[in-house]
Design an enzyme around this catalytic site. Structure first.
Site, mmCIF file in Angstrom:
data_model
loop_
_atom_site.group_PDB
_atom_site.id
_atom_site.type_symbol
_atom_site.label_atom_id
_atom_site.label_comp_id
_atom_site.label_asym_id
_atom_site.label_seq_id
_atom_site.Cartn_x
_atom_site.Cartn_y
_atom_site.Cartn_z
ATOM 1 C CB ALA A 66 24.205 77.691 10.273
ATOM 2 N N GLY A 111 24.811 80.560 14.043
ATOM 3 C CA GLY A 111 23.733 81.484 13.454
ATOM 4 C C GLY A 111 22.713 81.680 14.397
ATOM 5 C CD GLU A 114 26.555 84.554 12.769
ATOM 6 O OE1 GLU A 114 26.239 83.153 12.279
ATOM 7 O OE2 GLU A 114 27.297 85.077 12.079
ATOM 8 C CD GLU A 134 29.692 80.544 13.983
ATOM 9 O OE1 GLU A 134 30.292 80.774 15.122
ATOM 10 O OE2 GLU A 134 28.689 80.950 13.814
HETATM 11 N N1 COA Z 1 22.611 71.639 13.032
HETATM 12 C C1 COA Z 1 22.188 70.493 12.726
HETATM 13 N N2 COA Z 1 21.758 69.761 13.701
HETATM 14 C C2 COA Z 1 21.861 70.141 15.163
HETATM 15 C C3 COA Z 1 22.702 71.280 15.499
HETATM 16 C C4 COA Z 1 22.812 71.918 14.391
HETATM 17 N N3 COA Z 1 23.386 73.424 14.451
HETATM 18 N N4 COA Z 1 22.777 71.420 16.683
HETATM 19 C C5 COA Z 1 21.940 70.216 17.297
HETATM 20 N N5 COA Z 1 21.478 69.418 16.053
HETATM 21 C C6 COA Z 1 20.771 68.085 16.230
HETATM 22 C C7 COA Z 1 21.631 67.130 16.615
HETATM 23 O O1 COA Z 1 22.443 66.569 15.772
HETATM 24 C C8 COA Z 1 20.702 66.139 17.228
HETATM 25 O O2 COA Z 1 20.064 65.566 16.007
HETATM 26 P P1 COA Z 1 19.940 63.851 16.009
HETATM 27 O O3 COA Z 1 18.863 63.593 17.425
HETATM 28 O O4 COA Z 1 19.190 63.565 14.877
HETATM 29 O O5 COA Z 1 21.218 63.219 16.268
HETATM 30 C C9 COA Z 1 19.906 67.010 17.877
HETATM 31 O O6 COA Z 1 19.899 68.212 17.196
HETATM 32 C C10 COA Z 1 20.056 66.990 19.374
HETATM 33 O O7 COA Z 1 21.221 67.568 19.610
HETATM 34 P P2 COA Z 1 22.297 66.825 20.693
HETATM 35 O O8 COA Z 1 23.394 67.519 20.066
HETATM 36 O O9 COA Z 1 21.893 65.484 20.583
HETATM 37 O O10 COA Z 1 21.901 67.769 21.991
HETATM 38 P P3 COA Z 1 22.706 67.848 23.191
HETATM 39 O O11 COA Z 1 21.749 68.515 24.297
HETATM 40 O O12 COA Z 1 23.758 66.623 23.402
HETATM 41 O O13 COA Z 1 23.751 68.941 22.799
HETATM 42 C C11 COA Z 1 24.440 71.116 21.914
HETATM 43 C C12 COA Z 1 23.316 70.298 22.469
HETATM 44 C C13 COA Z 1 23.819 72.474 21.149
HETATM 45 C C14 COA Z 1 25.820 71.436 22.797
HETATM 46 C C15 COA Z 1 24.957 70.113 20.421
HETATM 47 O O14 COA Z 1 23.782 69.944 19.852
HETATM 48 C C16 COA Z 1 25.924 71.208 19.576
HETATM 49 O O15 COA Z 1 26.988 71.388 19.915
HETATM 50 N N6 COA Z 1 25.379 71.760 18.421
HETATM 51 C C17 COA Z 1 26.029 72.448 17.624
HETATM 52 C C18 COA Z 1 26.281 73.709 18.000
HETATM 53 C C19 COA Z 1 26.994 74.554 17.066
HETATM 54 O O16 COA Z 1 28.218 74.195 16.572
HETATM 55 N N7 COA Z 1 26.631 75.462 16.255
HETATM 56 C C20 COA Z 1 27.154 76.300 15.334
HETATM 57 C C21 COA Z 1 27.353 75.637 13.742
HETATM 58 S S1 COA Z 1 27.750 76.634 12.785
#
Ligand code: COA
Length: 260
Positions: A66, A111, A114, A134
């Site tokens: 999400a 999400g 999910e 989460e």
């Molecule tokens: N919501 C909003 N934006 C998200 C996102 C999310 N769940 N997951 C990734 N993004 C965005 C990042 O903020 C980044 O945006 P920016 O370039 O404007 O800063 C872009 O997507 C790329 O993500 P980034 O974190 O730079 O990539 P990465 O390869 O270093 O890491 C992940 C990848 C998936 C490990 C990391 O993005 C992450 O941990 N995301 C959240 C996952 C999460 O907790 N999801 C559950 C949410 S309840």
């Protein structure tokens, strides 16, 4: 169909729905969710679509969760409403009446996982990881993860994933029974198509009803589940497709189904 964050393409009976917000790793904000809902509504009505493959745009992510920016702004009422809206959309996917396979080409977190759990089957690239992170953010899964995950992998494994909030790799996901096939990313589409190929030949109405029997029946007692099965068996017996399927076998020819 006017979609911004999702693409829809149907070829050879397979509709591919692609979540397309790669700059944010296909994270699910309200607009993305609305587009996903619309695309699945289209798949349901599309007579050419027998099976749906759901995937994410780009190499990195299926759906990274999400949208954390949106989550950060929610209050009690907003959080509950968001969860209800998301659950309803995922419920419509689960009850589409056509097989849906989530092709996890990249990260499926929160999400995103999910969303995949609401699909009937899942395939996964060996290079990626999936999980429910989460509680690491001090929220809980709100799009059905606490309910569908234990139903698929069992309570112990689900609690390990939900409470540990750690990503798991493809081998573990396969061992847990969480994904049906695992393949290198370059081969994932071909492997997923192999998985759905038999479904393209099967009676479409029968597949919808068989899935309904499994989904509804596993939520109730065996006795009630058997009742659901026999009711649906009766309904399927009233269809032209059933007569066509059985007659085609007896006449040693391929069936041509009217429904789709
Ligand atoms: N919501 C909003 N934006 C998200 C996102 C999310 N769940 N997951 C990734 N993004 C965005 C990042 O903020 C980044 O945006 P920016 O370039 O404007 O800063 C872009 O997507 C790329 O993500 P980034 O974190 O730079 O990539 P990465 O390869 O270093 O890491 C992940 C990848 C998936 C490990 C990391 O993005 C992450 O941990 N995301 C959240 C996952 C999460 O907790 N999801 C559950 C949410 S309840």
């Amino acid at each position: 169909m006017d979609l911004t964050y999702v693409t829809y393409a149907c070829e050879g009976g397979i509709a591919t729905i692609t979540v397309n917000r790669p700059d944010k790793l296909n994270a699910l904000n309200e607009a993305v969710m609305a587009d996903i809902d619309a695309a699945f509504g289209h798949a349901k009505a599309d007579a050419d679509c027998r099976v749906v493959i759901l995937t994410g745009a780009g190499e990195k992510a299926f759906v990274a969760g999400a949208d954390i920016g949106e989550l950060a702004e929610q209050d009690v009422r907003g959080g509950k409403a968001k969860s209800l809206r998301g659950q309803a959309i995922l419920g419509r996917i689960e009850n589409l009446g056509k097989p849906v396979v989530a092709m996890l080409n990249g990260f499926a977190f929160g999400g995103g996982l999910e969303l995949a759990l609401a699909c009937h089957l899942r395939t996964m690239a060996v290079e990626t990881k999936i999980g429910l992170p989460e509680v690491g953010l001090s929220i809980i899964p709100g799009y059905g993860g606490t309910q569908r995950l234990p139903r698929i992998v069992g309570r112990g494994r689900a609690l390990e994933m939900v409470l540990g909030a750690q990503p798991i790799d493809a081998d573990t996901a396969f061992r847990f029974g969480l994904v049906n096939r695992v393949a290198p990313r370059a081969e994932l589409r071909a492997v997923t198509e192999e998985l759905v190929k038999p479904m393209l030949r099967n009676g479409p109405l029968a597949m919808g009803m068989a899935a309904e029997a499994v989904l509804r029946g596993t939520e109730v007692s065996l006795e009630e589940g058997l009742r659901i099965e026999c009711d649906l068996f009766g309904i399927v017996s009233s269809t032209a497709d059933m007569r066509e399927g059985l007659n085609a076998f007896l006449e040693k020819r391929k069936p041509t189904y009217r429904s789709a």
